[in-house]
Design an enzyme around this catalytic site. Structure first.
Site, PDB file in Angstrom:
ATOM      1  N   HIS A   1      -3.441   7.321   2.170  1.00  0.00           N
ATOM      2  CA  HIS A   1      -3.818   5.997   1.689  1.00  0.00           C
ATOM      3  C   HIS A   1      -5.202   5.671   2.249  1.00  0.00           C
ATOM      4  O   HIS A   1      -5.499   5.974   3.409  1.00  0.00           O
ATOM      5  CB  HIS A   1      -2.793   4.951   2.143  1.00  0.00           C
ATOM      6  CG  HIS A   1      -3.235   3.549   1.916  1.00  0.00           C
ATOM      7  ND1 HIS A   1      -3.717   3.120   0.699  1.00  0.00           N
ATOM      8  CD2 HIS A   1      -3.300   2.474   2.743  1.00  0.00           C
ATOM      9  CE1 HIS A   1      -4.048   1.840   0.795  1.00  0.00           C
ATOM     10  NE2 HIS A   1      -3.810   1.421   2.021  1.00  0.00           N
TER      11      HIS A   1
ATOM     12  N   ASN B   1     -10.076  -0.206  -0.348  1.00  0.00           N
ATOM     13  CA  ASN B   1      -8.617  -0.121  -0.289  1.00  0.00           C
ATOM     14  C   ASN B   1      -8.043  -0.643  -1.609  1.00  0.00           C
ATOM     15  O   ASN B   1      -8.097  -1.844  -1.880  1.00  0.00           O
ATOM     16  CB  ASN B   1      -8.120  -0.952   0.900  1.00  0.00           C
ATOM     17  CG  ASN B   1      -6.612  -0.907   1.068  1.00  0.00           C
ATOM     18  OD1 ASN B   1      -5.885  -0.445   0.182  1.00  0.00           O
ATOM     19  ND2 ASN B   1      -6.142  -1.388   2.206  1.00  0.00           N
TER      20      ASN B   1
ATOM     21  N   CYS C   1       0.816  -1.225   0.000  1.00  0.00           N
ATOM     22  CA  CYS C   1       0.000   0.000   0.000  1.00  0.00           C
ATOM     23  C   CYS C   1       0.846   1.270   0.000  1.00  0.00           C
ATOM     24  O   CYS C   1       0.344   2.343  -0.324  1.00  0.00           O
ATOM     25  CB  CYS C   1      -0.943   0.000   1.196  1.00  0.00           C
ATOM     26  SG  CYS C   1      -2.090  -1.372   1.162  1.00  0.00           S
TER      27      CYS C   1
END
Ligand code: UT7
Length: 322
Positions: A249, A279, A113
């Protein structure tokens, strides 16, 4: 002194949308649970046969168009992805061929990520050291391919997408700082425990799935992101109030809110896409950035703080005068 300026952004999401209500039909979960614990309402999922490079190409073409350049102007391609089309060549090389660019360096970065922040930092260093003048940096993922759709603890969290930026050498800043961290001691808390040389059988059987100890990840994420906010502000001798936009994020609205609180920042100045995208790992920051640039929220000369946390663990920040 050369700096690195973002001169174009682009994003792309696959057409198919999977809502929390759809997930209620697939596993034992509820829209209420997912919304309350994560902030997610829906996510985009690739069609059969659609690949990470397909998404990356669309995002890249939009970034190239918004920058007003042609593919031939690009002299570096870095693609952040955890879900490459192939083991090799890299997705960056596959994309290079699609864009009909030849000879320039192209490679992938794997920092899960945090991948986009890592890729941005690397491209910035290429530009500052005169090794490149115009870079295409992409975050692209098809996480739906490594999600166990029978596991309610993970399948509600992730989505597919791609975001891209064009970076150009400039006499004015630009990317003000990047800070990157990793700690492999946490390798088992968030992982796909299969690959080419470890548990290849799982990969061959199509059972290479994300495994996560969500609660533990959550705690370390909040602490690490809090520390990196301090580190970034201190390194740039800035106050919390100097930051115009937080572009985080997008893993969980509660993690995002904790970082905003640390910055004493109103949620109006935080770019939030988690409700619509879920996500999307390395794609989440460039997708959010592109959205806020295109809808006019982020304006030239404003100060942006990008931050991410993910598997590894990895975490990082980028401070940018847009
Ligand atoms: O992007 C990289 C970094 N990743 C992250 O940052 C993710 C970080 N972690 C999180 O975002 C959160 O930990 C989650 C959203 C994954 C989970 O939220 P939580 O508040 O930590 O819940 P939990 O894991 O402690 O689970 C609470 C309960 C459990 O039931 P019991 O044991 O209390 O009876 C779970 O079994 O919720 C249950 N549960 C669910 N219930 C309904 C877990 N998943 C679901 C679900 N629907 N989908």
């Amino acid at each position: 002194m050369k700096y690195t300026k973002i001169i174009g952004t682009g994003g792309f999401l696959p057409e198919k949308i999977l809502t929390n209500r759809d997930l209620e039909q697939m596993v034992e979960t509820t829209d209420e649970w997912i919304t309350e614990r994560t902030g997610i309402k829906k996510r985009h999922i690739v069609a059969a046969g659609q690949t990470t490079c397909d998404l990356a190409e669309q995002a890249a073409r939009r970034a190239i168009e918004s920058a007003g350049i042609s593919p031939g102007d690009i002299d570096l391609i870095i693609c952040a992805t955890t879900t490459p089309d192939r083991i090799f060549p890299s997705t960056a090389c596959l994309l290079q061929a699609r864009l009909d660019i030849h000879g320039i360096p192209a490679f992938d970065v794997q920092a899960v990520c945090t991948g986009f922040v890592y890729a941005l930092s690397i491209a910035d260093k290429f530009i500052r050291t005169h090794a490149a003048t115009c870079a295409l940096v992409i975050g692209a993922e098809t996480l739906s391919r490594i999600v166990d759709w029978n596991n309610r603890a993970t399948c509600v969290l992730f989505g597919d997408g791609a975001g891209a930026v064009i970076l150009k050498a400039s006499d004015a800043p630009g990317i003000l700082s990047t800070h990157l961290h990793a700690d492999g001691a946490y390798k088992d808390l968030l992982t796909v425990p299969a690959g080419i040389s470890e548990n290849p059988g799982l990969l061959q059987q199509g059972k290479a799935f994300i495994a996560m100890q969500g609660n533990e990840v959550f705690k370390v994420a909040v602490n690490s992101l809090s520390r990196i906010v301090d580190e970034t502000l201190e390194a740039n001798q800035l106050q919390q109030s100097d930051i115009d936009w937080l572009v985080p994020h997008q893993a969980n609205i509660r993690i995002i809110m904790a970082t905003a609180k640390k910055l004493k920042m109103d949620m109006d100045h935080v770019v939030v896409t988690v409700q619509d995208h879920g996500n999307t790992s390395a794609a989440s920051i460039p997708l959010a950035l592109d959205q806020a640039v295109r809808d006019g929220r982020i304006q030239r000369d404003e100060i942006l703080l990008l931050e991410a946390f993910g598997g590894g663990f990895t975490w990082g920040s980028a401070l940018i005068r847009y």
